[in-house]
Design a protein around this motif. Structure first.
Motif, PDB file in Angstrom:
ATOM      1  N   GLN A  93       2.035   9.605  -5.596  1.00 57.66           N
ATOM      2  CA  GLN A  93       2.578  10.934  -5.308  1.00 57.66           C
ATOM      3  C   GLN A  93       3.591  11.343  -6.375  1.00 57.66           C
ATOM      4  O   GLN A  93       3.624  12.502  -6.822  1.00 57.66           O
ATOM      5  N   GLU A  94       4.410  10.396  -6.816  1.00 57.22           N
ATOM      6  CA  GLU A  94       5.411  10.675  -7.853  1.00 57.22           C
ATOM      7  C   GLU A  94       4.735  11.037  -9.164  1.00 57.22           C
ATOM      8  O   GLU A  94       5.159  11.978  -9.862  1.00 57.22           O
ATOM      9  N   MET A  95       3.646  10.310  -9.501  1.00 59.43           N
ATOM     10  CA  MET A  95       2.893  10.633 -10.725  1.00 59.43           C
ATOM     11  C   MET A  95       2.274  12.017 -10.628  1.00 59.43           C
ATOM     12  O   MET A  95       2.250  12.779 -11.614  1.00 59.43           O
ATOM     13  N   LYS A  96       1.760  12.351  -9.452  1.00 55.61           N
ATOM     14  CA  LYS A  96       1.123  13.653  -9.253  1.00 55.61           C
ATOM     15  C   LYS A  96       2.130  14.787  -9.473  1.00 55.61           C
ATOM     16  O   LYS A  96       1.835  15.794 -10.150  1.00 55.61           O
ATOM     17  N   VAL A 118      -5.064  11.348 -15.711  1.00 56.86           N
ATOM     18  CA  VAL A 118      -4.867  10.810 -14.354  1.00 56.86           C
ATOM     19  C   VAL A 118      -5.081   9.293 -14.405  1.00 56.86           C
ATOM     20  O   VAL A 118      -6.119   8.827 -14.875  1.00 56.86           O
ATOM     21  N   PRO A 119      -4.108   8.530 -13.969  1.00 64.96           N
ATOM     22  CA  PRO A 119      -4.254   7.063 -14.053  1.00 64.96           C
ATOM     23  C   PRO A 119      -5.360   6.558 -13.127  1.00 64.96           C
ATOM     24  O   PRO A 119      -5.633   7.145 -12.088  1.00 64.96           O
ATOM     25  N   SER A 120      -5.980   5.460 -13.546  1.00 62.60           N
ATOM     26  CA  SER A 120      -6.987   4.827 -12.684  1.00 62.60           C
ATOM     27  C   SER A 120      -6.343   3.639 -11.965  1.00 62.60           C
ATOM     28  O   SER A 120      -5.420   3.014 -12.482  1.00 62.60           O
ATOM     29  N   VAL A 126       0.849  -1.211   0.000  1.00 61.04           N
ATOM     30  CA  VAL A 126       0.000   0.000   0.000  1.00 61.04           C
ATOM     31  C   VAL A 126       0.873   1.244   0.000  1.00 61.04           C
ATOM     32  O   VAL A 126       0.626   2.212  -0.759  1.00 61.04           O
ATOM     33  N   ASN A 127       1.913   1.269   0.840  1.00 62.44           N
ATOM     34  CA  ASN A 127       2.807   2.440   0.902  1.00 62.44           C
ATOM     35  C   ASN A 127       3.529   2.662  -0.418  1.00 62.44           C
ATOM     36  O   ASN A 127       3.740   3.805  -0.845  1.00 62.44           O
ATOM     37  N   GLN A 128       3.923   1.561  -1.067  1.00 53.94           N
ATOM     38  CA  GLN A 128       4.592   1.674  -2.359  1.00 53.94           C
ATOM     39  C   GLN A 128       3.650   2.268  -3.404  1.00 53.94           C
ATOM     40  O   GLN A 128       4.053   3.130  -4.197  1.00 53.94           O
ATOM     41  N   ARG A 129       2.381   1.787  -3.403  1.00 52.72           N
ATOM     42  CA  ARG A 129       1.407   2.334  -4.347  1.00 52.72           C
ATOM     43  C   ARG A 129       1.172   3.824  -4.082  1.00 52.72           C
ATOM     44  O   ARG A 129       1.065   4.627  -5.022  1.00 52.72           O
ATOM     45  N   LYS A 130       1.077   4.226  -2.830  1.00 50.08           N
ATOM     46  CA  LYS A 130       0.857   5.647  -2.479  1.00 50.08           C
ATOM     47  C   LYS A 130       2.053   6.490  -2.907  1.00 50.08           C
ATOM     48  O   LYS A 130       1.896   7.620  -3.396  1.00 50.08           O
TER      49      LYS A 130
END
Length: 553
Positions: free
Chosen positions: A175-178, A239-241, A167-171
């Motif tokens: 954030q990096e994509m944002k 924005v990715p889904s 979960v932390n890796q996905r978050k």
């Protein structure tokens, strides 16, 4: 004279027949003189109980049921009952051997005493030991199941930790994509703003020229309007889904780890050795993890039946080939025999003499191969033979179906003579599904006849007389596909083993149809089964055409 002294004068020692009696052995019910007491006690195999004669226990003779005024002081050996003197001389017991009731009582008492001694000194202590063992096991339940619970908790924490890390890796990825998205938009904004500044300057300059009416400025003006007609590029960032996988509880449960069903294996009580009997063979417990000890390549394109000739030699056959093969554990072909008719064999079985029997459904025959010569034992009319097994009594059991495809039955043969037919239960209902379907069969140690009825999705077990004992329709735990029994066999422990081809595993049942456990061993389409004299299981895999030898006890 004292009546007791008179009695001593009259009654003599039962051993020497000359001296006056002094004592009485209550165990052996004989009278003894002082000299013979020592001789009598020298037999240490019996726990004698010698008391002074006057303290002996008096005998309670039964009253004769036919002659109420007489006591039964004799014993009729033929009728096995106490009788009186009148009965002995009557026609009812004429010619019968009779003995003195005291002699019979002595023998019976000795037998009773032996039973008491064995029960007190050997058998009851074993029961106490077993009861103590059960109590110890009960006392350890909390600890043992507590360990399982702790393992489950620890494994759960590990999974939680891994899930939290994911979960932390996905978050972090989000954030990096944002940030990258925002940077791209800012850069695009800067390009547009720069162009807008240039446009404002050009528009201001044009206004000044038009206002000044200066010929020089007007004539030197160079238009850039066409340049600005081409708008700056519009950057589109989507924005990715988040593609969340549907949570499959079964897969999650399997990933977490599984508990096999609680195995309650009631072992048949061992028989304690006595002077008169020999104990039963030792119970062989089931292995927690059965293992493959050999794999035989048969060379067939589809393998259906396997039958053990010995621990390292098996007969095999296929419905797609007219040749039966004898192979060793190294896959070496030892013998091959073609069917008499050239048709493909339906099933094979090895007799107690080591000969091979096969059924030929194409010409309705059961055939025996002895010394490589084939002789037809049974030719059926209006019935078609399917599967066959050899019994402990050297009979043949053949399951067959009718020409009109409406009936099925099991028939027992002694040689070529029909001895028994099993087709219906007590209510007159068919025991087996009709028609040409896989119906392997085996005789158990208790002489039950076990049939794996593929089309009925059941194992049908009848006793030696053909009376239905039970039907087994599979175990509910972890079953993905329906129970589909094909091959079936039994072992020295009276276990029933049947191949479940849809689920690629073997079911092990006790002789009463209670599920014990599965054998998996990475089996692929298990079909035919047999066990050797050491209870090794041989499994014929349909699709791989391999025979796997498995140790499970």
């Amino acid at each position: 004279m004292d009546p007791f002294r008179r009695a001593q004068i009259i009654l003599l020692c039962d051993l020497c027949k000359t001296a006056h009696l002094q004592s009485h052995c209550e165990r052996c019910h004989i009278n003894l003189c002082q000299t013979c007491v020592g001789k009598h006690l020298s037999d240490s195999s019996i726990r004698h109980k010698v008391v002074p004669y006057k303290y002996r226990k008096s005998l309670n003779y039964s009253t004769c049921p036919d002659h109420a005024d007489e006591l039964c002081k004799h014993y009729c050996e033929k009728c096995d009952i106490p009788v009186c003197s009148t009965c002995v001389s009557s026609s009812k017991h004429e010619g019968h051997d009779t003995s003195d009731i005291l002699e019979k009582l002595c023998a019976k008492t000795e037998s009773l005493q032996k039973d008491l001694d064995e029960l007190e000194s050997r058998i009851y202590p074993r029961y106490e030991e077993m009861a103590s063992g059960v109590q110890t096991e009960k006392a350890e339940l909390e600890t043992n199941y507590g360990k399982l619970t702790t393992i489950a908790d620890q494994h759960g924490k590990l999974l939680h930790r891994e899930i939290t890390a994911i979960v932390n890796q996905r978050k972090s990825d989000i954030q990096e994509m944002k940030i990258k998205h925002l940077s791209t938009l800012n850069k695009n904004t800067e390009e547009i703003t720069q162009k807008m500044a240039e446009l404002k300057q050009i528009m201001s300059d044009l206004k000044s020229i038009l206002k000044s009416n200066d010929v020089s400025l007007t004539s030197t003006y160079k238009s850039r309007t066409s340049e600005f007609r081409i708008l700056p590029p519009k950057v589109r960032v989507t924005v990715p889904s988040f593609s969340a996988q549907k949570i499959n509880k079964d897969q999650l449960n399997e990933m977490f780890g599984s508990l096999p069903p609680l195995s309650i294996n009631t072992e048949h009580g061992a028989t304690m050795k006595s002077a008169e009997a020999v104990s039963s063979p030792p119970v062989k417990p089931l292995l927690d993890e059965p293992r493959v000890t050999a794999a035989i390549n048969t060379g067939y394109s589809g393998l259906y039946s396997v039958s053990c000739l010995s621990e390292d030699q098996v007969w095999t056959c296929s419905h797609l080939n007219d040749t039966m093969k004898l192979l060793n554990l190294q896959s070496k072909l030892l013998t091959s025999i073609q069917t008499k008719s050239g048709n493909k064999p339906t099933d094979i079985a090895v007799t107690r003499d080591g000969d091979l029997v096969y059924t030929d459904s194409s010409n309705n025959t059961v055939n025996l191969i002895k010394n490589k010569k084939i002789q037809t034992m049974i030719t059926l009319q209006e019935w078609i033979p399917l599967y066959v097994c050899c019994t402990a009594g050297n009979d043949l059991l053949v399951i067959m179906y009718s020409d009109d495809d409406k009936q099925s039955k099991v028939v027992r043969y002694s040689g070529s003579t029909e001895k028994q037919s099993i087709q219906f239960d007590d209510q007159g209902r068919p025991l087996y599904k009709s028609g040409y379907y896989s119906k392997y069969l085996s005789e158990n140690k208790n002489l039950d006849i076990c049939v794996a009825d593929y089309n009925a999705s059941a194992v049908v077990v009848v006793n030696q007389s053909g009376k239905l004992r039970f039907r087994y329709t599979g175990h509910p735990s972890n079953t993905k596909l329906s129970f589909t029994p094909v091959g079936i066999t039994t072992d020295s422990q009276s276990h029933i083993l049947t191949a479940d081809i849809n689920n690629n595993r073997i079911h092990i049942l006790d002789q009463d149809g209670q599920f014990l456990r599965y054998i998996h061993c990475h089996l692929r389409s298990p079909w035919g089964l047999c066990v050797d004299i050491r209870d090794n299981l041989f499994v014929a895999e349909l699709n791989t055409a391999k025979v796997k030898k498995i140790q499970y006890l």
